[in-house]
Design a protein around this motif. Structure first.
Motif, PDB file in Angstrom:
ATOM      1  N   ASN A 146       0.826  -1.212   0.000  1.00  0.00           N
ATOM      2  CA  ASN A 146       0.000   0.000   0.000  1.00  0.00           C
ATOM      3  C   ASN A 146       0.860   1.263   0.000  1.00  0.00           C
ATOM      4  N   ILE A 147       1.974   1.239   0.714  1.00  0.00           N
ATOM      5  CA  ILE A 147       2.895   2.387   0.706  1.00  0.00           C
ATOM      6  C   ILE A 147       3.496   2.549  -0.695  1.00  0.00           C
ATOM      7  N   ALA A 148       3.937   1.443  -1.282  1.00  0.00           N
ATOM      8  CA  ALA A 148       4.549   1.498  -2.619  1.00  0.00           C
ATOM      9  C   ALA A 148       3.563   2.013  -3.662  1.00  0.00           C
ATOM     10  N   VAL A 149       2.311   1.568  -3.583  1.00  0.00           N
ATOM     11  CA  VAL A 149       1.293   2.022  -4.541  1.00  0.00           C
ATOM     12  C   VAL A 149       1.061   3.520  -4.388  1.00  0.00           C
ATOM     13  N   ALA A 150       0.952   3.988  -3.151  1.00  0.00           N
ATOM     14  CA  ALA A 150       0.732   5.418  -2.927  1.00  0.00           C
ATOM     15  C   ALA A 150       1.884   6.246  -3.501  1.00  0.00           C
ATOM     16  N   LEU A 151       3.107   5.813  -3.252  1.00  0.00           N
ATOM     17  CA  LEU A 151       4.271   6.544  -3.766  1.00  0.00           C
ATOM     18  C   LEU A 151       4.361   6.465  -5.284  1.00  0.00           C
ATOM     19  N   GLN A 152       4.084   5.301  -5.833  1.00  0.00           N
ATOM     20  CA  GLN A 152       4.127   5.148  -7.290  1.00  0.00           C
ATOM     21  C   GLN A 152       3.098   6.064  -7.950  1.00  0.00           C
ATOM     22  N   GLN A 162       5.189  15.025 -11.382  1.00  0.00           N
ATOM     23  CA  GLN A 162       4.859  16.367 -10.912  1.00  0.00           C
ATOM     24  C   GLN A 162       5.295  16.566  -9.464  1.00  0.00           C
ATOM     25  N   TYR A 163       5.267  15.471  -8.693  1.00  0.00           N
ATOM     26  CA  TYR A 163       5.593  15.553  -7.274  1.00  0.00           C
ATOM     27  C   TYR A 163       6.642  14.520  -6.898  1.00  0.00           C
ATOM     28  N   ALA A 164       7.492  14.886  -5.943  1.00  0.00           N
ATOM     29  CA  ALA A 164       8.499  13.960  -5.414  1.00  0.00           C
ATOM     30  C   ALA A 164       8.519  14.091  -3.893  1.00  0.00           C
ATOM     31  N   VAL A 187       7.880  20.000  -6.102  1.00  0.00           N
ATOM     32  CA  VAL A 187       6.899  20.167  -7.170  1.00  0.00           C
ATOM     33  C   VAL A 187       7.627  20.479  -8.473  1.00  0.00           C
ATOM     34  N   PHE A 188       7.239  19.745  -9.511  1.00  0.00           N
ATOM     35  CA  PHE A 188       7.802  19.945 -10.847  1.00  0.00           C
ATOM     36  C   PHE A 188       6.684  20.320 -11.810  1.00  0.00           C
TER      37      PHE A 188
END
Length: 175
Positions: free
Chosen positions: A122-128, A135-137, A164-165
């Protein structure tokens, strides 16, 4: 009047009234952190949330509106998210203060490893999803910035410190 949490940039407050706002939290920056650049960034984030901000398997405590005090920028409003800091799963033994529902995550319990793997997924999916559009990092990812519920749902918090990009160019740097 009393913050429920504090960090290097500001204080977090639960909203008690009006009732319509009780599902939100206010982050008020320390006075020296209330810059014009930060205000522009919060405005940008509020107007440009990721497409998946609230989903069943993950949530983001994303800034939704700027807060002003006496006509000046003071902080922002974000959804209140539930859970315990991910840190509770980073130790050999679960904290005693947790309800019995959490005990299924305890090492040695049936399916504990599978439940912990679901949390990681769930953490990996949210970050992906957050990084997918470039746009975001997220730059301040640590266990205390990830809240987990006993059912495995995760929420990422402290997202005002995100980079933000726009069109491949850095628009707002992270502190």
């Amino acid at each position: 009047p009393t913050p429920f949490a504090k960090g290097g940039e500001g204080l977090l407050y639960e909203i008690k009234a009006p009732k319509a706002y009780q599902k939100y939290v206010a982050k008020l920056y320390y006075s020296e952190k209330r810059t014009k650049e930060r205000e522009k960034k919060i405005d940008y984030l509020a107007l440009n949330p990721p497409a998946f901000v609230q989903q069943e398997a993950q949530q983001l405590a994303w800034p939704i509106a700027k807060i002003e005090k006496n006509g000046s920028f003071a902080g922002f409003l974000m959804p209140k998210v539930a859970g315990e800091p991910l840190e509770i799963l980073c130790t050999a033994k679960l904290p005693a203060k947790l309800s019995t529902h959490w005990q299924r995550f305890a090492f040695g319990k049936p399916n504990a490893l599978a439940l912990r793997q679901r949390v990681c997924y769930n953490i990996a999916v949210a970050l992906q999803e957050l990084h997918a559009h470039r746009q975001y990092a997220v730059v301040d990812l640590k266990p205390e910035n990830i809240l987990i519920q006993a059912n495995g749902i995760v929420s990422i918090v402290d997202l005002d410190s995100i980079e933000v990009f726009e069109n491949g160019e850095l628009k707002f740097a992270a502190p």
